[in-house]
Design a protein around this motif. Structure first.
Motif, PDB file in Angstrom:
ATOM      1  N   VAL A 270       0.830  -1.207   0.000  1.00 59.95           N
ATOM      2  CA  VAL A 270       0.000   0.000   0.000  1.00 59.95           C
ATOM      3  C   VAL A 270       0.862   1.254   0.000  1.00 59.95           C
ATOM      4  CG1 VAL A 270      -1.664   1.300   1.390  1.00 59.95           C
ATOM      5  CG2 VAL A 270      -1.950  -1.166   1.082  1.00 59.95           C
ATOM      6  N   GLU A 271       2.033   1.176   0.638  1.00 56.71           N
ATOM      7  CA  GLU A 271       2.859   2.370   0.837  1.00 56.71           C
ATOM      8  C   GLU A 271       3.712   2.728  -0.378  1.00 56.71           C
ATOM      9  OE1 GLU A 271       5.789  -0.849   1.245  1.00 56.71           O
ATOM     10  OE2 GLU A 271       3.676  -0.581   1.783  1.00 56.71           O
ATOM     11  N   ILE A 272       3.741   1.859  -1.405  1.00 55.30           N
ATOM     12  CA  ILE A 272       4.692   2.046  -2.504  1.00 55.30           C
ATOM     13  C   ILE A 272       4.471   3.363  -3.223  1.00 55.30           C
ATOM     14  CG2 ILE A 272       5.422   1.141  -4.731  1.00 55.30           C
ATOM     15  CD1 ILE A 272       4.979  -1.658  -3.653  1.00 55.30           C
ATOM     16  N   GLU A 273       3.228   3.675  -3.553  1.00 58.20           N
ATOM     17  CA  GLU A 273       2.941   4.894  -4.309  1.00 58.20           C
ATOM     18  C   GLU A 273       3.297   6.142  -3.500  1.00 58.20           C
ATOM     19  OE1 GLU A 273      -0.763   7.182  -6.538  1.00 58.20           O
ATOM     20  OE2 GLU A 273      -1.073   5.213  -5.624  1.00 58.20           O
ATOM     21  N   LEU A 274       2.871   6.198  -2.229  1.00 58.91           N
ATOM     22  CA  LEU A 274       3.166   7.369  -1.410  1.00 58.91           C
ATOM     23  C   LEU A 274       4.674   7.490  -1.165  1.00 58.91           C
ATOM     24  CD1 LEU A 274       2.172   9.770   0.211  1.00 58.91           C
ATOM     25  CD2 LEU A 274       1.878   8.260   2.179  1.00 58.91           C
ATOM     26  N   ARG A 275       5.328   6.367  -0.974  1.00 57.27           N
ATOM     27  CA  ARG A 275       6.780   6.403  -0.777  1.00 57.27           C
ATOM     28  C   ARG A 275       7.476   6.952  -2.018  1.00 57.27           C
ATOM     29  NH1 ARG A 275      10.608   1.119   0.634  1.00 57.27           N
ATOM     30  NH2 ARG A 275      12.615   2.080   0.035  1.00 57.27           N
ATOM     31  N   SER A 276       7.000   6.527  -3.173  1.00 58.89           N
ATOM     32  CA  SER A 276       7.593   7.022  -4.423  1.00 58.89           C
ATOM     33  C   SER A 276       7.378   8.521  -4.568  1.00 58.89           C
ATOM     34  CB  SER A 276       6.992   6.266  -5.608  1.00 58.89           C
ATOM     35  OG  SER A 276       7.486   6.778  -6.820  1.00 58.89           O
ATOM     36  N   ARG A 277       6.178   8.989  -4.238  1.00 56.05           N
ATOM     37  CA  ARG A 277       5.909  10.429  -4.340  1.00 56.05           C
ATOM     38  C   ARG A 277       6.719  11.224  -3.321  1.00 56.05           C
ATOM     39  NH1 ARG A 277       0.887  11.877  -3.022  1.00 56.05           N
ATOM     40  NH2 ARG A 277       0.094   9.843  -2.357  1.00 56.05           N
ATOM     41  N   LEU A 278       6.887  10.666  -2.121  1.00 59.84           N
ATOM     42  CA  LEU A 278       7.680  11.351  -1.099  1.00 59.84           C
ATOM     43  C   LEU A 278       9.145  11.439  -1.529  1.00 59.84           C
ATOM     44  CD1 LEU A 278       8.032  12.575   1.725  1.00 59.84           C
ATOM     45  CD2 LEU A 278       8.299  10.250   2.614  1.00 59.84           C
ATOM     46  N   GLU A 279       9.689  10.359  -2.049  1.00 64.56           N
ATOM     47  CA  GLU A 279      11.073  10.384  -2.510  1.00 64.56           C
ATOM     48  C   GLU A 279      11.259  11.372  -3.657  1.00 64.56           C
ATOM     49  OE1 GLU A 279      12.080   5.702  -1.425  1.00 64.56           O
ATOM     50  OE2 GLU A 279      11.789   6.335  -3.504  1.00 64.56           O
ATOM     51  N   LYS A 280      10.284  11.444  -4.548  1.00 65.19           N
ATOM     52  CA  LYS A 280      10.358  12.400  -5.649  1.00 65.19           C
ATOM     53  C   LYS A 280      10.277  13.825  -5.144  1.00 65.19           C
ATOM     54  CE  LYS A 280       8.315  13.405 -10.165  1.00 65.19           C
ATOM     55  NZ  LYS A 280       7.267  13.033 -11.151  1.00 65.19           N
ATOM     56  N   CYS A 281       9.451  14.040  -4.137  1.00 63.03           N
ATOM     57  CA  CYS A 281       9.320  15.385  -3.554  1.00 63.03           C
ATOM     58  C   CYS A 281      10.622  15.812  -2.887  1.00 63.03           C
ATOM     59  CB  CYS A 281       8.165  15.399  -2.550  1.00 63.03           C
ATOM     60  SG  CYS A 281       8.064  16.914  -1.565  1.00 63.03           S
ATOM     61  N   ILE A 282      11.199  14.922  -2.101  1.00 62.79           N
ATOM     62  CA  ILE A 282      12.445  15.267  -1.398  1.00 62.79           C
ATOM     63  C   ILE A 282      13.567  15.491  -2.392  1.00 62.79           C
ATOM     64  CG2 ILE A 282      14.165  14.429   0.249  1.00 62.79           C
ATOM     65  CD1 ILE A 282      11.960  12.897   1.660  1.00 62.79           C
ATOM     66  N   SER A 283      13.629  14.661  -3.440  1.00 63.94           N
ATOM     67  CA  SER A 283      14.699  14.818  -4.424  1.00 63.94           C
ATOM     68  C   SER A 283      14.526  16.076  -5.265  1.00 63.94           C
ATOM     69  CB  SER A 283      14.750  13.602  -5.346  1.00 63.94           C
ATOM     70  OG  SER A 283      13.536  13.460  -6.070  1.00 63.94           O
ATOM     71  N   GLY A 284      13.373  16.712  -5.182  1.00 66.49           N
ATOM     72  CA  GLY A 284      13.176  17.978  -5.879  1.00 66.49           C
ATOM     73  C   GLY A 284      13.566  19.190  -5.061  1.00 66.49           C
ATOM     74  N   LYS A 285      13.919  19.000  -3.789  1.00 68.00           N
ATOM     75  CA  LYS A 285      14.329  20.108  -2.940  1.00 68.00           C
ATOM     76  C   LYS A 285      15.789  20.459  -3.225  1.00 68.00           C
ATOM     77  CE  LYS A 285      10.405  20.124  -0.737  1.00 68.00           C
ATOM     78  NZ  LYS A 285       9.451  21.241  -0.858  1.00 68.00           N
ATOM     79  N   HIS A 286      16.110  21.737  -2.968  1.00 64.98           N
ATOM     80  CA  HIS A 286      17.486  22.185  -3.187  1.00 64.98           C
ATOM     81  C   HIS A 286      18.395  21.632  -2.096  1.00 64.98           C
ATOM     82  CE1 HIS A 286      16.816  24.818  -6.571  1.00 64.98           C
ATOM     83  NE2 HIS A 286      15.794  25.368  -5.960  1.00 64.98           N
ATOM     84  N   LEU A 287      19.588  21.314  -2.502  1.00 65.95           N
ATOM     85  CA  LEU A 287      20.577  20.758  -1.577  1.00 65.95           C
ATOM     86  C   LEU A 287      21.165  21.858  -0.709  1.00 65.95           C
ATOM     87  CD1 LEU A 287      22.296  18.256  -0.768  1.00 65.95           C
ATOM     88  CD2 LEU A 287      23.948  18.992  -2.459  1.00 65.95           C
ATOM     89  N   GLY A 288      21.074  21.693   0.594  1.00 65.12           N
ATOM     90  CA  GLY A 288      21.719  22.616   1.530  1.00 65.12           C
ATOM     91  C   GLY A 288      20.955  23.891   1.715  1.00 65.12           C
ATOM     92  N   ASN A 289      20.879  24.743   0.693  1.00 59.97           N
ATOM     93  CA  ASN A 289      20.207  26.028   0.813  1.00 59.97           C
ATOM     94  C   ASN A 289      19.566  26.373  -0.525  1.00 59.97           C
ATOM     95  OD1 ASN A 289      22.331  27.306  -0.847  1.00 59.97           O
ATOM     96  ND2 ASN A 289      23.602  26.942   0.971  1.00 59.97           N
ATOM     97  N   LYS A 290      18.800  27.442  -0.507  1.00 63.85           N
ATOM     98  CA  LYS A 290      18.081  27.840  -1.707  1.00 63.85           C
ATOM     99  C   LYS A 290      19.006  28.327  -2.818  1.00 63.85           C
ATOM    100  CE  LYS A 290      13.833  29.063   0.772  1.00 63.85           C
ATOM    101  NZ  LYS A 290      12.852  30.119   1.063  1.00 63.85           N
ATOM    102  N   GLU A 291      20.211  28.802  -2.459  1.00 60.47           N
ATOM    103  CA  GLU A 291      21.149  29.277  -3.464  1.00 60.47           C
ATOM    104  C   GLU A 291      21.784  28.131  -4.243  1.00 60.47           C
ATOM    105  OE1 GLU A 291      23.970  31.673  -1.477  1.00 60.47           O
ATOM    106  OE2 GLU A 291      22.518  33.203  -0.860  1.00 60.47           O
ATOM    107  N   SER A 292      21.672  26.924  -3.739  1.00 58.50           N
ATOM    108  CA  SER A 292      22.281  25.783  -4.409  1.00 58.50           C
ATOM    109  C   SER A 292      21.543  25.492  -5.711  1.00 58.50           C
ATOM    110  CB  SER A 292      22.248  24.558  -3.494  1.00 58.50           C
ATOM    111  OG  SER A 292      22.718  23.421  -4.172  1.00 58.50           O
TER     112      SER A 292
END
Length: 1456
Positions: A270-292
């Protein structure tokens, strides 16, 4: 009777317990508030899912959702006669506020506590990320590691298990990663938890590893303990693995749990889809700070696994996520690992079927052939994406550990990504710095082929410095970063100080800026701040603070600057520096920049924050390394004295001593190489460190060990002798002081004479060599050319006389004679000629004293180092001898005043007699210069300073013994003077040998005492018996006396401790005093004082500055000296490294490391030897099969040509498998790949899996049953019926897995045209450029083009991009274009019955044509929609367009 005090309650203990209770109470209240706030936020934002319609399943009391009837709400249970709709997951499951969240305590060993929350499958991943970072206070990750694989019946080999645990934790710990897994206590998830547990047990810093378990709520065993409407803080969870059945327990070693709920129970995945979306969301965040510019990287690590794991790998790689597969972990991981290195033509359905049976065994038995086909198609696609696939093989030495494989996989993926282009290396380096993995940067980024510009790495250097990553600073310096270019802007240096961590210097800097702001406000001066509040920080503030730490003798290190930074003084707990929006970014002035040492600037920045690693790297880059080390010693010692933190002060003191050792080491190398140059280094004014000298810095820093060096002492001795040679005996100097004509006879040696003699000897040696060899010998390159050095002239008679009497040594001897004469005159006056009316001798004494007073005044105001009067006065009175001088003068003045009055005449003489004692004590300072008497005088001086502390300890024994003795001997004596005499005075005299007679029977005399104490001149007799004999116990008094004398004398012996280095350190002050002192001794010195007064005060001439203690060198000589010093520093560092490498500790560590490496290698070979043997046998068997097939083919060919065999044909080798041949010998060329992607674009349709071997139409594929799709339908339509029109159009390349026209306009070929518009950038034709269009829908660059009816006309869709006029102009030139490509294109929209055919034309435009002017105007006004790009291999086009661009480059003879 005293009361029992054992149970008595003391007020201090009660107060302490109350304070502890209050502290715990406050912590508890704060924790309750925090939990309450979290509960409120969770209930408002987080939801779960529950079934709202009960429909019985197979069992009467179980709903189709899997939950019992009793677990449903009342409204969900319908009447028995209800005949409404049947249960549906989408309609009968609703969201309600969650009721399971808080802390979960697993109990048992370790008492692990984790955080958890039950969430709905429809929860926004942004909300979950907010929960993780804001509510659970997790720092954003630098890397996201998703671990997936086998869940049940999963076992790892011991060595692979250890490597996985060690590598996973190492990569998470070093990079600051989050680990995401299923969170259950089974399979690979259990191993993730065990790795976290092992780290927690072995590491002192627990809580560093973040392991997030994303699990299905409906399969959690004992989940009832987690449910509470207000949250559980904590919830006590019991792990019962034996009774869990089909459910699973949570793993207690995970730190956070997201329990995904879809309203059902017992359903896995059941968790596969939400886990995939969460991982995609986190991987879309900037590394360290917004200037990165880099997003958080995501990597998938696979162990074991089944069909679900294969789908996870396939979908992850389609999304661009690199995957690391551990070979040897089992099942699907081993299947992929086996075929990863094979050509695609050999990855067939038969091979996958064979590997499935090999690695899956009998689980499961009912694998359908269609499923094998789907597996084959997915595995082929996975292998095609080789840049995203990394196989970790234990037997391969080049891969290292698992952590290296994970990070290398990310780098390989980023290098192969065409969208990154030239920014690829920059993003990789940013990742490496964020992960703090210098080993990865060395092997993957800074390779031998790479060439770097210093300016390209400045951002990385700044990031490494601010983030405190010394290994990266060293790596960047080794790979081309120039500190001069990096710090040429004042803004960069200001930003570095802005980014200082919390330290003493930053706090002091904040106070200084605050004082400046207050002064401006008090004087109503408008500050330079524009928009923000607070004062502006500049390098001037830094310079002032550093000058305060160094001392006022140093000049400002940085000139006044316009570069300012806003300093927020309103924050109490933290210091905030923000750049002013109007701050100038201008570089330093050229003249100022030329005087700065960038290595010294960086070294100072590291030292003030007490960062040893960065300071060590920067010190190696310093030009003036010895001055830098001594300045660091001074700064650190000053900050240690002014700091309040004892631990931090101790660290600073340790670092100060470290750099004192560095200075000693460099100076020793310099002195051993060239004494003359080494002495120049001591007294040269350093332009980089406030124009002060190494000698002054060492003295101010109290670096006794440095000053005690033989080279420093040799310089002091040379200054002490002046122009006289240091080899002259003292007796010769004394004789020449009286009989000065002897200096003209060579009786005394001058330094000039030594130089002339040395040069003459050297010339004689050169002439001798020329005579013997017949050739001119080559001189040392480091030394001066003898032919260019002018020979010094001999001293004339007047110069010799002046140099003799101006020598500090001679001045000192004359002052000794003068001082003895003064003391003799003083003694004569006091003992012989002290009349009521002062005599001539007494008047002479007064005049003599006046000259001494004038000299003390001159010393007080003489300031050649520009200390300032306040600092100079403080230094003057810190010297004990100066205090004695002032005291003796004051006593003389007071005694003289008393002596001139009749009533106080005798009192005045008494004061003068005491003053004579003080003058005699002052005589000790004169002999400080003596190597024999100097250390002894230091001993006496230290004894005087420490005497008060020893006297306190001594007084304890004196009083203790005296009172005890007095109480034993004397009974009730009421005379205070005799009590003090017996209790204190007599015990004190006993120390010096005056033993009492009243403690011994034999020495007792009754006539020497008074019986009742009535005689004031005699002491009271001790207690007597009836025989008039002493009654006290003689044995006791004697034992007490012995013990008392023993301890008292031990204390006196401790007063004799002294250090010889102190004399060498304080010798400098006396030498400097007599170097600046006038040559004439008192009282004749008064004429020199009169001359100085007239010259300096009346004539206002500048004072004469001596160059013996501070010299300014010419620019060329300065550069040569610093270059030589740098060479000596390198020698010192090399010798230090050699000593460390040869030390016993280093050898032990190296041996231990080698033993560990050998052990790991042996274990690895033991486990892989059997596997390697099996692999080799399999290859041998494969070769035998291929040979048999080749022989069979040869025989068949011979038979066809009529060469029949005369003998019976030997039987051919066959296999027992009835499946087709495992390997295909013919290579399949021209297969489309994009047209067979399983997921058709912009739809929910999935293609029928078509492996490579089944693509051609001529290959029979009986199971082939593709779906039908046409985008013009109102919704995706799947139709299995045949249409006659479809058979008229068949894809020329082969099967695609879908029928119909798909998203294309019509069946059959769909024509498309693309245009490569090229131009030369300049008239020299140096760069070829092409025009690209920015596709907003895809977010990529593409060639201008589109669907057409005929290749003779441009697509109408380009009118919107180019404009009508430009479109018509370019359309007119289509006929002039050169055809680059025409034919079938592998497009993801292709189907079995519709496909794309593209024509690519190259239209080369003249730079001076009207069309070019119109295009340039359109490019300028298009806001990026149209762009000119250079034709190169670093383009960002898709693969088909890149191939067309490569052909265009070949046509124009350009390198691609």
């Amino acid at each position: 009777m005293l009361p029992d005090l054992e149970n008595k309650v003391h007020p201090q203990e009660i107060r302490k317990e109350l304070q502890q209770y209050q502290l715990k109470l406050n912590e508890g209240i704060a924790q309750i508030k925090k939990c309450s706030a979290f509960a409120s936020w969770t209930k408002e934002n987080v939801y779960k899912k529950e079934c709202c319609f009960f429909e019985k399943d197979v069992r009467e009391d179980v709903c189709k959702c899997g939950y019992l009837k009793s677990e449903h709400v009342d409204e969900a249970i319908k009447p028995a006669d209800f005949t409404g709709e049947s249960w549906d997951r989408h309609r009968h499951v609703r969201e309600v506020p969650t009721d399971a969240f808080g802390d979960i305590s697993f109990g048992g060993l370790g008492q692990n506590t984790s955080k958890y929350v039950r969430v709905s499958t429809d929860t926004s991943p942004e909300l979950l990320y907010q929960l993780l970072t804001e509510q659970w206070n997790l720092s954003p990750p630098n890397l996201l590691i998703s671990v997936t694989g086998g869940a049940r019946n999963f076992h790892l080999k011991a060595h692979l298990k250890n490597m996985f645990h060690r590598g996973l934790i190492k990569v998470a710990q070093t990079t600051g990663a989050w680990i995401i897994s299923g969170g259950m206590h089974i399979g690979v998830m259990k191993h993730v938890g065990q790795a976290v547990r092992d780290h927690a047990l072995s590491s002192a810093m627990q809580g560093q590893i973040v392991a997030i378990g994303v699990a299905t709520w409906g399969i959690v065993h004992n989940r009832e303990a987690l449910v509470h409407s207000e949250g559980c803080f904590p919830a006590h969870y019991f792990m019962d693995n034996e009774s869990q059945g089909q459910l699973s327990c949570l793993d207690k070693n995970h730190t956070h749990f997201l329990l995904v709920d879809d309203g059902t129970q017992g359903n896995y995945g059941v968790e596969i889809e939400l886990r995939s979306r969460l991982e995609k969301c986190i991987s879309g965040k900037h590394l360290g700070n917004k200037e990165s510019h880099v997003n958080i990287p995501l990597v998938c690590v696979v162990l074991d696994g089944g069909p679900g794991t294969l789908n996870t790998i396939y979908n992850a790689m389609l999304n661009g996520t690199p995957c690391v597969i551990l070979e040897g972990s089992g099942r699907i991981a081993d299947v992929i690992a086996q075929v990863a290195g094979l050509p695609l033509t050999r990855v067939t359905v038969a091979l996958i079927h064979q590997l499935r049976k090999k690695f899956f065994g009998q689980e499961p038995k009912n694998f359908a052939h269609l499923e094998i086909i789907e597996w084959t198609k997915k595995i082929q696609d996975i292998i095609r994406m080789s840049h995203l696939l990394t196989i970790f093989r234990i037997g391969e030495d080049n891969q290292g550990d698992v952590d290296v494989a994970i990070l290398q996989a990310l780098f390989k993926a980023s290098r192969s990504s065409e969208s990154l282009g030239i920014e690829c290396w920059k993003r990789q380096l940013e990742l490496a710095i964020a992960w703090n993995r210098v080993d990865i940067a060395e092997t993957e980024i800074f390779t031998e082929e790479s060439q770097w510009k210093s300016s390209d790495l400045h951002w990385a250097m700044f990031s490494a410095l601010v983030d405190n990553k010394p290994p990266f600073v060293s790596l960047l310096l080794e790979n081309g970063v120039s500190l001069r270019e990096f710090l040429q802007d004042e803004a960069t240096l200001c930003k570095l100080y802005k980014s200082l961590p919390s330290c003493i210097f930053l706090r002091k800097l904040a106070q200084r800026v605050q004082r400046c702001y207050s002064k401006r406000k008090a004087f109503r001066i408008k500050p330079q701040a524009h928009s923000g509040q607070g004062e502006m920080i500049s390098m001037t503030h830094v310079s002032d603070e550093v000058r305060h730490l160094l001392g006022s003798y140093a000049q400002a290190l940085y000139p006044p600057s316009k570069m300012t930074y806003s300093f927020n003084t309103s924050m109490e707990t933290s210091v905030s520096l923000s750049q002013s929006p109007t701050s100038s970014q201008a570089p330093l002035r050229e003249d100022v920049a030329a005087q700065r040492d960038p290595g010294g600037d960086l070294f100072l920045w590291a030292v003030v924050q007490n960062n040893k690693e960065l300071a060590e790297i920067a010190w190696e880059q310093c030009r003036d390394c010895m001055s830098a080390a001594l300045a660091a010693s001074k700064i650190l010692k000053t900050m240690a004295e002014e700091g309040s933190d004892a631990d931090e002060a101790a660290d600073m003191q340790e670092l100060a001593n470290h750099y004192e050792k560095h200075a000693i080491g460099v100076f020793s190398e310099c002195h051993n190489s060239n004494e003359e140059r080494a002495q120049k280094l001591l007294v040269r004014a350093s332009p980089f460190w406030g124009r002060t000298t190494c000698l002054r810095l060492a003295l101010e820093a109290d670096d006794k060990s440095f000053v005690a060096q033989s080279g420093v002492q040799a310089l002091l001795t040379q200054i002490w002798c002046g122009e006289l040679s240091v080899v002259n005996p003292v007796w010769r100097v004394l004789i020449c002081m009286v009989f000065f004509p002897l200096i003209f006879t060579g009786f005394l040696v001058f330094r000039r004479d030594e130089v002339i003699q040395r040069d003459a000897t050297k010339n004689e040696e050169i002439k001798t060599v020329e005579t013997v060899t017949g050739s001119i010998p080559r001189t040392n390159s480091n030394g001066p050319d003898p032919s260019r050095v002018r020979c010094p002239k001999r001293l004339d008679s007047w110069s010799r006389l002046v140099y003799l009497y101006s020598s500090p040594q001679v001045t000192f001897y004359w002052n000794i004679v003068s001082y003895f004469a003064f003391l003799f005159l003083f003694a004569v006056v006091l003992m012989i000629d002290f009349q009521a009316t002062p005599s001539a001798w007494e008047v002479l004494l007064y005049i003599w004293l006046l000259s001494l007073v004038c000299e003390e005044v001159r010393q007080l105001f003489y300031d050649p180092d520009d200390y300032g009067f306040r600092k100079k006065a403080k230094m003057y009175f810190n010297d004990l001898w100066n205090i004695l001088d002032v005291l003796s003068i004051l006593l003389f003045v007071i005694g003289l005043a008393f002596r001139l009055t009749t009533k106080l005449f005798y009192a005045g003489k008494t004061l003068l007699c005491i003053d004579f004692v003080v003058f005699c004590l002052r005589l000790m300072a004169i002999f400080t210069i003596s190597k024999t008497l100097g250390p002894k005088i230091i001993i006496v001086r230290r004894m005087m300073m420490d005497m008060f502390f020893f006297m306190f300890l001594l007084s304890i024994w004196v009083v203790a013994y005296g009172v005890a003795k007095q109480g034993i001997l004397i009974h009730n004596d009421n005379r205070l003077d005799w009590i003090l005499r017996g209790a204190i005075y007599e015990p004190y005299l006993i120390i010096f040998g005056n033993f009492p007679t009243n403690i011994d029977y034999a020495a007792f005399d009754i006539n020497s005492c008074s019986m009742n104490g009535t005689d004031p001149q005699k002491p009271k007799c001790p207690v007597l018996n009836e025989n008039q004999a002493p009654a006290f116990p003689e044995w006791l008094t004697i034992i007490m006396l012995c013990i008392y004398l023993l301890f008292a004398n031990i204390l006196l012996l401790n007063l004799l401790i002294a250090i010889f280095k102190i004399w060498k350190f304080q010798r400098y002050e006396l030498i400097k005093e007599y170097h600046s002192r006038p040559a004439a001794p008192p009282p004749f010195i008064i004429f020199s004082h009169l001359y100085l007064f007239i010259r300096n005060m009346l004539m206002c001439r500048p004072p004469i500055i001596s160059k013996e203690f501070k010299s300014e060198l010419p620019q060329m000589e300065e550069e040569e000296l610093l270059t030589w010093e740098a060479l000596m520093k390198d020698r010192y560092l090399l010798s230090t490294q050699q000593e460390q490498s040869q030390s016993m500790e280093r050898r032990i560590l190296d041996t231990a490391q080698k033993v560990t490496t050998i052990t790991d290698r042996l274990e690895r070979e033991d486990e892989t030897s059997s596997a390697a043997m099996v692999k080799r046998l399999a290859r041998l068997e494969e070769q035998v099969v291929q040979s048999a097939k080749a022989l069979q083919w040869i025989m068949d060919s011979l038979k066809c040509q009529g060469f029949a065999a005369k003998e019976t044909q030997p039987p051919t080798l066959t296999t027992t498998d009835e499946s087709p041949d495992i390997y295909t010998t013919e290579k399949e060329d021209g297969l489309h790949v994009n047209a067979r992607q399983l997921y058709y674009p912009n739809s929910k349709i999935t293609r029928f899996p078509v492996p490579d071997e089944n693509v051609p139409w001529k290959v029979r594929f009986s199971l082939y049953n593709p779906a039908y799709y046409a985008s013009e339908d109102s919704e995706d339509h799947v139709d299995g019926s045949d249409s006659e029109a479809l058979y008229n159009y068949r894809n020329p390349v082969g099967r695609t897995g879908i029928r119909g026209r798909g998203a294309l306009n019509h069946l059959g070929p769909n024509l498309n045209a693309e245009y490569v518009l090229t131009r030369w950038r300049d008239s020299e034709r140096s760069v070829l450029e092409y025009l690209v269009v920015w596709d907003e829908s895809q977010g990529t660059l593409t060639l201008p083009g589109g669907p057409v009816q005929s290749a003779d006309h441009m697509p109408v869709t380009l009118i919107r991009t180019m404009g009508k006029k430009l479109y018509e102009e370019v359309n007119a030139k289509v006929s002039e274009g050169t055809k680059v490509f025409e034919g079938y294109v592998d497009d993801c929209r292709n189907t079995d019955n519709a496909w794309v055919e593209t024509t690519v034309l190259n239209i080369h435009l003249d730079r001076m044509s009207q069309v070019m002017e119109d295009i340039n105007s359109m490019v300028a006004s298009s806001h990026g929609a149209l762009q000119w790009w250079e034709v190169s291999g670093k383009t960002r086009l898709n693969s088909n367009q890149r191939e067309s661009l490569r052909k265009v480059a070949e046509r124009h003879n350009r390198k691609f």
